[in-house]
Scaffold this active site. Sequence first.
Site, short mmCIF file in Angstrom:
data_model
loop_
_atom_site.label_atom_id
_atom_site.label_comp_id
_atom_site.label_asym_id
_atom_site.label_seq_id
_atom_site.Cartn_x
_atom_site.Cartn_y
_atom_site.Cartn_z
NE ARG A 153 104.83 25.44 34.83
CZ ARG A 153 105.13 26.73 34.67
NH1 ARG A 153 106.24 27.08 34.02
NH2 ARG A 153 104.34 27.67 35.15
CG ASP A 203 106.93 30.38 32.58
OD1 ASP A 203 106.15 30.07 33.49
OD2 ASP A 203 107.48 31.49 32.49
CD GLU A 246 102.23 30.26 33.78
OE1 GLU A 246 102.04 30.70 34.92
OE2 GLU A 246 103.21 30.59 33.08
CD1 TRP A 265 96.09 33.63 34.85
CD2 TRP A 265 98.07 33.46 35.90
NE1 TRP A 265 95.92 34.10 36.12
CE2 TRP A 265 97.11 34.01 36.79
CE3 TRP A 265 99.37 33.27 36.34
CZ2 TRP A 265 97.44 34.36 38.10
CZ3 TRP A 265 99.69 33.61 37.64
CH2 TRP A 265 98.74 34.16 38.51
CD GLN A 299 86.66 27.84 21.97
OE1 GLN A 299 85.62 27.28 22.28
NE2 GLN A 299 87.61 27.24 21.25
N GLY A 319 85.67 20.53 31.39
CA GLY A 319 84.35 20.19 30.87
C GLY A 319 84.33 19.99 29.37
CG ASP A 325 103.62 32.22 38.88
OD1 ASP A 325 104.62 32.79 39.37
OD2 ASP A 325 103.63 31.63 37.80
CE LYS A 336 78.29 19.27 51.45
NZ LYS A 336 78.82 19.73 52.76
#
Length: 215
Positions: free
Chosen positions: A14, A16, A41, A43, A56, A104, A118, A211
């Site tokens: 991972r 960071d 990560e 963000w 993107q 998607g 976080d 749902k």
Amino acid sequence: LNGTIKPAGFTGLRFDYVKGFNASYAGKYANAFAPDFCVGELWGDFNPNDMNAHRQAIMNWIDGTGASCGAFDFTTKAILNDALANGNYWRLKDSAGKPQGAVGWWPAMAVTFVDNHDTGPSESCGTGQNHWPVPCGSVMEGYAYILSHPGIPTVYYPHVYDWNLRTPIAALINARKAAGVHSTSAVAIQQATQGLYAAIVTGTSRQLAMKIGPN
């Protein structure tokens, strides 16, 4: 890396705060380590009026690693925050009829989550950093989304062990497994409107219908 980290039992990476260095370095580490699982990560600031720009940037980072490492789907996280707080479930469907967020566009590399150390609370609703949390009462709605959908869903440790959500989370995981839903399963969105999101996800053995929302 292989000579020091793998013998200790580590099989994944991972990265960071990947805004702090070029994606190619993550790619080099990942290629040297050959992890079973790799995630970064990224963000960034989220503009709900330009969600494609946000995802993107995630795509660009994954490309920058040479597709050797996936990324946390912070776009989906941001949309879930808004949908679960304000009922804007329509944001979960993009203009092409697919799920919004990184999931998607490149679901095999999109690591979805409801909250982490976080963004959200920790041992209880009022504790932790709470920088960007899903509403506490809507956590299971978030899991109903990520655990039924493609991408690589992750479960937050405190939700399982401190929030007494182990049983309902396990039920969703079992439903995912029973249907054979995987990271690139097809999604047919049935409804994405104010107060309602519904979809049918096609697994390898069954279809999984889900749902969320009050409507």
